[in-house]
Design a protein around this motif. Structure first.
Motif, mmCIF file in Angstrom:
data_model
loop_
_atom_site.group_PDB
_atom_site.id
_atom_site.type_symbol
_atom_site.label_atom_id
_atom_site.label_comp_id
_atom_site.label_asym_id
_atom_site.label_seq_id
_atom_site.Cartn_x
_atom_site.Cartn_y
_atom_site.Cartn_z
ATOM 1 N N PHE A 67 0.894 -1.163 0.000
ATOM 2 C CA PHE A 67 0.000 0.000 0.000
ATOM 3 C C PHE A 67 0.927 1.205 0.000
ATOM 4 N N ALA B 217 2.255 -4.488 3.214
ATOM 5 C CA ALA B 217 1.269 -5.070 4.129
ATOM 6 C C ALA B 217 1.339 -6.593 4.116
ATOM 7 N N ASN C 105 -3.914 -7.936 15.090
ATOM 8 C CA ASN C 105 -4.523 -6.937 14.208
ATOM 9 C C ASN C 105 -3.447 -6.282 13.362
ATOM 10 N N GLY C 106 -3.767 -6.104 12.092
ATOM 11 C CA GLY C 106 -2.821 -5.437 11.195
ATOM 12 C C GLY C 106 -1.764 -6.366 10.630
ATOM 13 N N ALA C 107 -1.864 -7.688 10.912
ATOM 14 C CA ALA C 107 -0.844 -8.641 10.447
ATOM 15 C C ALA C 107 -0.915 -8.883 8.943
ATOM 16 N N GLY C 108 -2.045 -8.514 8.330
ATOM 17 C CA GLY C 108 -2.160 -8.724 6.886
ATOM 18 C C GLY C 108 -3.096 -9.858 6.508
ATOM 19 N N LYS C 109 -3.886 -10.347 7.468
ATOM 20 C CA LYS C 109 -4.760 -11.500 7.207
ATOM 21 C C LYS C 109 -5.827 -11.166 6.154
ATOM 22 N N THR C 110 -6.496 -10.046 6.353
ATOM 23 C CA THR C 110 -7.537 -9.664 5.394
ATOM 24 C C THR C 110 -6.908 -9.320 4.036
ATOM 25 N N THR C 111 -5.752 -8.689 4.080
ATOM 26 C CA THR C 111 -5.050 -8.367 2.829
ATOM 27 C C THR C 111 -4.688 -9.659 2.078
HETATM 28 N N1 ADP Z 1 -6.496 -0.309 1.555
HETATM 29 C C1 ADP Z 1 -5.460 -0.083 2.377
HETATM 30 N N2 ADP Z 1 -4.682 1.010 2.232
HETATM 31 C C2 ADP Z 1 -3.631 1.213 3.063
HETATM 32 N N3 ADP Z 1 -3.265 0.389 4.056
HETATM 33 C C3 ADP Z 1 -4.009 -0.710 4.258
HETATM 34 C C4 ADP Z 1 -5.149 -1.010 3.431
HETATM 35 N N4 ADP Z 1 -5.693 -2.174 3.868
HETATM 36 C C5 ADP Z 1 -4.927 -2.569 4.903
HETATM 37 N N5 ADP Z 1 -3.920 -1.700 5.137
HETATM 38 C C6 ADP Z 1 -2.883 -1.846 6.164
HETATM 39 O O1 ADP Z 1 -2.240 -3.079 5.948
HETATM 40 C C7 ADP Z 1 -1.982 -3.749 7.181
HETATM 41 C C8 ADP Z 1 -2.669 -5.099 7.186
HETATM 42 O O2 ADP Z 1 -4.077 -4.892 7.299
HETATM 43 P P1 ADP Z 1 -5.107 -6.117 7.320
HETATM 44 O O3 ADP Z 1 -4.806 -7.021 6.209
HETATM 45 O O4 ADP Z 1 -6.454 -5.527 7.374
HETATM 46 O O5 ADP Z 1 -4.744 -6.815 8.709
HETATM 47 P P2 ADP Z 1 -5.554 -7.879 9.566
HETATM 48 O O6 ADP Z 1 -6.714 -8.369 8.752
HETATM 49 O O7 ADP Z 1 -4.552 -8.952 9.879
HETATM 50 O O8 ADP Z 1 -5.956 -7.173 10.820
HETATM 51 C C9 ADP Z 1 -2.446 -2.807 8.280
HETATM 52 O O9 ADP Z 1 -1.336 -2.073 8.738
HETATM 53 C C10 ADP Z 1 -3.447 -1.928 7.571
HETATM 54 O O10 ADP Z 1 -3.503 -0.663 8.188
#
Ligand code: ADP
Ligand code: MG
Length: 251
Positions: free
Chosen positions: A11, A16, A36-42
């Motif tokens: 990003f 991420a 939280n913020g580990a990148g799981k959803t990403t």
């Molecule tokens: N669309 C985006 N733009 C910028 N940063 C993002 C975006 N989506 C996620 N992030 C960042 O990427 C990192 C991983 O986020 P995410 O995958 O949501 O983590 P998790 O699901 O493990 O909590 C976090 O630091 C988050 O702030």
């Protein structure tokens, strides 16, 4: 079934996601946990086609599916579920399942009469499939009610049913236990385990470690976009690195 290697998502200048190898074996449930913020959803968004990776590959049954759209992935059997949105809540429970099917209705059909027959047959097949899925989780009796009337747990079941309308090989579930009452959690787990026994493969991001324990055959621990380790529930929950990183306060 799914092999992920070197998958990277930036990003801007922020990395991420930067994983080495993750294997999601057929007819198993693979858990993805991490702070939280580990990148799981990403990770799920990148596998599921919502985000394009900057590098790396995703192989589904040996075929390269890296960066394909959600629509093309669904056609190949890979579905990522989403929370039932406000728009979907306005539909009935049955309609939620019917609209989850890909839009074959009338596509590329020239003869109007033939089209009508074909559409009718497809609609009947879709309703039949929806009915049998809803009956399995005791939601058929509510089929004509608005999806907004469902509890958190029933909405999660509906998300899984919507995915099942596409006869998937692999379902990616992001936080199935979130907003689900404890009694419904058991129902949801049992249903997921039933589908697994029928050969459906799952990858699940989950914070609720009880759910992870009940469901997951293999668990990957993600921290700062990387996989720290993987193993069974017993292995990951006793690993000092994992306990230090985040689980210390959770198990
Ligand atoms: N669309 C985006 N733009 C910028 N940063 C993002 C975006 N989506 C996620 N992030 C960042 O990427 C990192 C991983 O986020 P995410 O995958 O949501 O983590 P998790 O699901 O493990 O909590 C976090 O630091 C988050 O702030
Ligand atoms: Mg997340």
């Amino acid at each position: 079934m799914l092999k992920i290697s070197g998958l990277t998502k930036m990003f801007g200048a922020y990395r991420a996601l930067n994983v080495g190898n993750i294997d999601i074996p057929r007819a198993q449930i693979t858990g993805i946990i991490g702070p939280n913020g580990a990148g799981k959803t990403t990770l799920f968004n990148t596998i599921g086609g919502a985000l394009r990776p900057n590098a790396g590959t995703v192989l589904l049954d040996g075929g390269d599916v890296t960066g394909l759209s959600p629509h093309r992935l669904a056609a190949k059997g890979l579905i990522r579920t989403f929370q039932i949105s406000r728009d979907l809540s306005a539909l009935t429970i049955l309609e939620n399942l019917l609209v989850a099917r890909p839009g074959q209705l009338g596509e590329g059909v020239v003869s109007a009469l033939f089209a009508r027959r074909k559409i009718r047959a497809e609609e009947e097949a879709a309703i039949e499939q929806a009915r049998s899925l809803l009956q399995r989780v005791d939601l058929w009796r509510l089929a004509d009610q608005s999806a907004s009337s469902l509890s958190g747990g029933q909405k999660k079941l509906l998300e899984v049913l919507r995915a099942m309308m596409l006869s998937p090989k692999l379902i990616l579930l992001d936080e199935p236990a979130a907003g689900v009452a404890p009694t419904m959690e058991g129902v949801l787990c049992d249903f997921i385990l039933e589908l697994k026994a029928e050969g459906v493969t799952f990858a699940i991001v989950e914070h609720d470690m009880e759910m992870v324990k009940r469901l997951c055959d293999d668990i990957y621990v993600l921290t700062e976009g990387r996989e720290m380790m993987h193993g069974t529930y017993e292995q990951v929950t006793t690993d000092p690195r994992v306990l230090n990183a985040f689980l210390g306060s959770m198990v």
